[in-house]
Design an enzyme around this catalytic site. Structure first.
Site, PDB file in Angstrom:
ATOM      1  N   CYS A  93       0.809  -1.221   0.000  1.00 21.92           N
ATOM      2  CA  CYS A  93       0.000   0.000   0.000  1.00 21.92           C
ATOM      3  C   CYS A  93       0.841   1.270   0.000  1.00 21.92           C
ATOM      4  O   CYS A  93       0.357   2.331  -0.373  1.00 21.92           O
ATOM      5  CB  CYS A  93      -0.937   0.018   1.204  1.00 21.92           C
ATOM      6  SG  CYS A  93      -2.073  -1.387   1.267  1.00 21.92           S
ATOM      7  N   GLN A 153      -5.325  -9.438   6.049  1.00 24.40           N
ATOM      8  CA  GLN A 153      -5.412  -8.093   6.612  1.00 24.40           C
ATOM      9  C   GLN A 153      -6.699  -7.874   7.415  1.00 24.40           C
ATOM     10  O   GLN A 153      -6.688  -7.140   8.405  1.00 24.40           O
ATOM     11  CB  GLN A 153      -5.335  -7.060   5.479  1.00 24.40           C
ATOM     12  CG  GLN A 153      -3.970  -6.961   4.852  1.00 24.40           C
ATOM     13  CD  GLN A 153      -3.871  -5.820   3.877  1.00 24.40           C
ATOM     14  OE1 GLN A 153      -4.331  -4.710   4.126  1.00 24.40           O
ATOM     15  NE2 GLN A 153      -3.272  -6.088   2.716  1.00 24.40           N
ATOM     16  N   ARG A 213     -20.031   8.457   0.131  1.00 24.95           N
ATOM     17  CA  ARG A 213     -21.471   8.262   0.341  1.00 24.95           C
ATOM     18  C   ARG A 213     -22.005   9.402   1.225  1.00 24.95           C
ATOM     19  O   ARG A 213     -21.977   9.310   2.467  1.00 24.95           O
ATOM     20  CB  ARG A 213     -21.730   6.898   0.992  1.00 24.95           C
ATOM     21  CG  ARG A 213     -21.298   5.720   0.128  1.00 24.95           C
ATOM     22  CD  ARG A 213     -21.858   4.400   0.631  1.00 24.95           C
ATOM     23  NE  ARG A 213     -21.348   4.025   1.928  1.00 24.95           N
ATOM     24  CZ  ARG A 213     -20.214   3.391   2.145  1.00 24.95           C
ATOM     25  NH1 ARG A 213     -19.433   3.075   1.117  1.00 24.95           N
ATOM     26  NH2 ARG A 213     -19.834   3.076   3.361  1.00 24.95           N
ATOM     27  N   SER A 250     -11.682   0.317   4.035  1.00 23.97           N
ATOM     28  CA  SER A 250     -11.595   0.922   2.703  1.00 23.97           C
ATOM     29  C   SER A 250     -12.061  -0.070   1.647  1.00 23.97           C
ATOM     30  O   SER A 250     -11.819  -1.272   1.760  1.00 23.97           O
ATOM     31  CB  SER A 250     -10.155   1.347   2.410  1.00 23.97           C
ATOM     32  OG  SER A 250      -9.286   0.224   2.452  1.00 23.97           O
ATOM     33  N   HIS A 351      -9.264   3.092  -1.910  1.00 23.89           N
ATOM     34  CA  HIS A 351      -7.861   2.769  -1.660  1.00 23.89           C
ATOM     35  C   HIS A 351      -7.290   1.969  -2.832  1.00 23.89           C
ATOM     36  O   HIS A 351      -7.121   0.755  -2.749  1.00 23.89           O
ATOM     37  CB  HIS A 351      -7.788   1.987  -0.349  1.00 23.89           C
ATOM     38  CG  HIS A 351      -6.424   1.611   0.115  1.00 23.89           C
ATOM     39  ND1 HIS A 351      -5.268   2.221  -0.325  1.00 23.89           N
ATOM     40  CD2 HIS A 351      -6.020   0.647   1.006  1.00 23.89           C
ATOM     41  CE1 HIS A 351      -4.231   1.679   0.278  1.00 23.89           C
ATOM     42  NE2 HIS A 351      -4.664   0.720   1.086  1.00 23.89           N
ATOM     43  N   CYS A 381       0.072   2.244   6.349  1.00 23.37           N
ATOM     44  CA  CYS A 381       0.321   0.853   6.730  1.00 23.37           C
ATOM     45  C   CYS A 381       0.404   0.000   5.463  1.00 23.37           C
ATOM     46  O   CYS A 381      -0.187   0.329   4.434  1.00 23.37           O
ATOM     47  CB  CYS A 381      -0.763   0.336   7.669  1.00 23.37           C
ATOM     48  SG  CYS A 381      -2.428   0.328   6.973  1.00 23.37           S
TER      49      CYS A 381
END
Length: 395
Positions: A93, A153, A213, A250, A351, A381
């Site tokens: 990431c 994760q 949203r 995410s 993400h 992270c």
């Protein structure tokens, strides 16, 4: 920091689309999406592309349509001279953020005058775990060390919530905050400045982030079922409360981003106004089981290296892979949320893992222009138990 001061002179990104079939960008080729963002970056700055010393692209799943050095493919697709090199990197990431580090470090060292850091991920085209394709991606020596002790994760995010005693309503409240802040930033036109519209191959124009949203509510978030509930994991980790849902994590996302980094004197010579100075870097490894808490030691390492306290930082961007990550980070470091992700985060925007650092960087540079904001830290992270942290200052 010794050497020349690296400065960010522009940041652009695509709109972020849902990373699934039917998403706003689904069906577009990742090379073309990154090429589009690179073209926009150069058009906005007017920099002669022949002067670029390197293009460094982050991509978390460099397989299938994203394989074969997507940095080089995209810069050529964007029409840059064949003499411009490109390299692709994967720090999960944090791939865009690591590309930014490498670009800025190269400028500071005198290896580059001008570099592009960028990233892309088309999660609708190249889904997560595509790189495994039934193959062993760890090998016998890795398994000999860790066996079957590691988890995905989602379970790591659950373990974080349990260890830091973060309840479901706190996670959902943070998710609601993310959507509300992102909605406000979009309505005020503050995020649009960094977004370059994408003309799809079918002729449709995409100009807005798809994941925000505006009408979500606490009740709607509370109605969602836990995403990672598993009987085997429940027996192994009885402390897990099964609090992580699609609403406080995410979503899978498509997107690309790019930034132009150069020496401060080079920017002055080109008549370009810096948006931020990159003044510090840190990267750490952390426990690969709990995996996503590396943002804590990365932030500490960065601040310690520069003899700063958490209170010396005016603004933080902490990637919202899961709400539990940010809330645990804030607990551990004692940082109030009014300085964290002030325009919302990945829970709302999405993400696109190889490009997400570009959105964090865009938020940082825009907020560094606000009165009284002098220093910012962005941290991300990363799967496998890693994290990057970057210190940026107003020019």
């Amino acid at each position: 920091m010794s050497g020349r001061r690296p400065v960010v002179v522009e940041v652009v990104r695509s709109p972020f689309g849902k990373g699934r079939s039917g998403g706003a960008l689904a069906g577009e080729h990742p090379v073309d999406l990154l090429a589009h963002v690179l073209q926009a970056l150069l058009q906005r700055t007017g920099v002669d592309p022949a002067r670029i010393d390197d293009v460094i692209a982050g991509c978390t799943l460099p397989v299938a349509e994203q394989s074969g050095n997507i940095a080089r493919h995209a810069l050529l697709a964007a029409g840059l001279p064949v003499e411009v090199p490109g390299v692709s990197i994967d720090r999960k990431c944090g791939s865009f953020q690591q590309a930014l580090h490498f670009a800025a470090q190269g400028v500071a060292a005198g290896a580059y005058d001008i570099a592009v850091a960028c990233g892309v991920e088309m999660m609708s085209t190249v889904p997560m775990r595509t790189n495994r394709m039934g193959r062993d991606d760890q090998g016998p020596r890795f398994r000999a060390r860790f066996g079957d002790t590691l988890v995905g994760q989602g379970i790591s995010a659950e373990l974080i919530a349990a260890r830091w005693k973060i309840e479901r309503d706190e996670l959902d409240a943070f998710a609601l905050r993310s959507h509300r802040l992102a909605t406000r930033a979009a309505q005020e036109g503050r995020t649009a400045a960094r977004i370059v519209s994408v003309q799809r191959s079918d002729g449709r124009e995409v100009s807005r982030d798809e994941g925000i949203r505006p009408t979500t509510t606490a009740e709607a978030l509370a109605s969602l079922r836990p995403s990672f509930r598993d009987d085997t994991m429940a027996a192994r980790f009885p402390e897990i409360g099964w609090r992580i849902t699609a609403g406080n994590a995410s979503p899978l996302t498509d997107g690309a981003a790019a930034t132009l980094v150069m020496a401060e004197e080079t920017a002055a010579g080109l008549g370009l106004t810096p948006l931020a100075v990159v003044t510090g870097y840190a990267v750490v490894g952390d426990d690969p089981l709990i995996m996503l808490t590396g943002v804590v030691p990365a932030t500490r390492k960065l601040l310690d290296r520069h003899h700063l306290d958490t209170g010396d930082i005016d603004l933080y961007e902490v990637n919202e892979a899961f709400a539990s990550v940010v809330l645990a980070w804030a607990q551990e470091l004692g940082v109030e949320l009014d300085r964290v992700n002030v325009d919302g985060g990945a829970i709302a925007y999405g993400h696109p893992v190889g490009a997400s650092g570009g959105r964090l960087l865009a938020a940082v540079v825009d907020n560094l222009a606000r009165p009284g904001v002098r220093r910012a830290v962005m941290t991300m992270c990363e799967s496998g138990g890693m994290a990057n942290a970057t210190l940026l200052e107003a020019p």
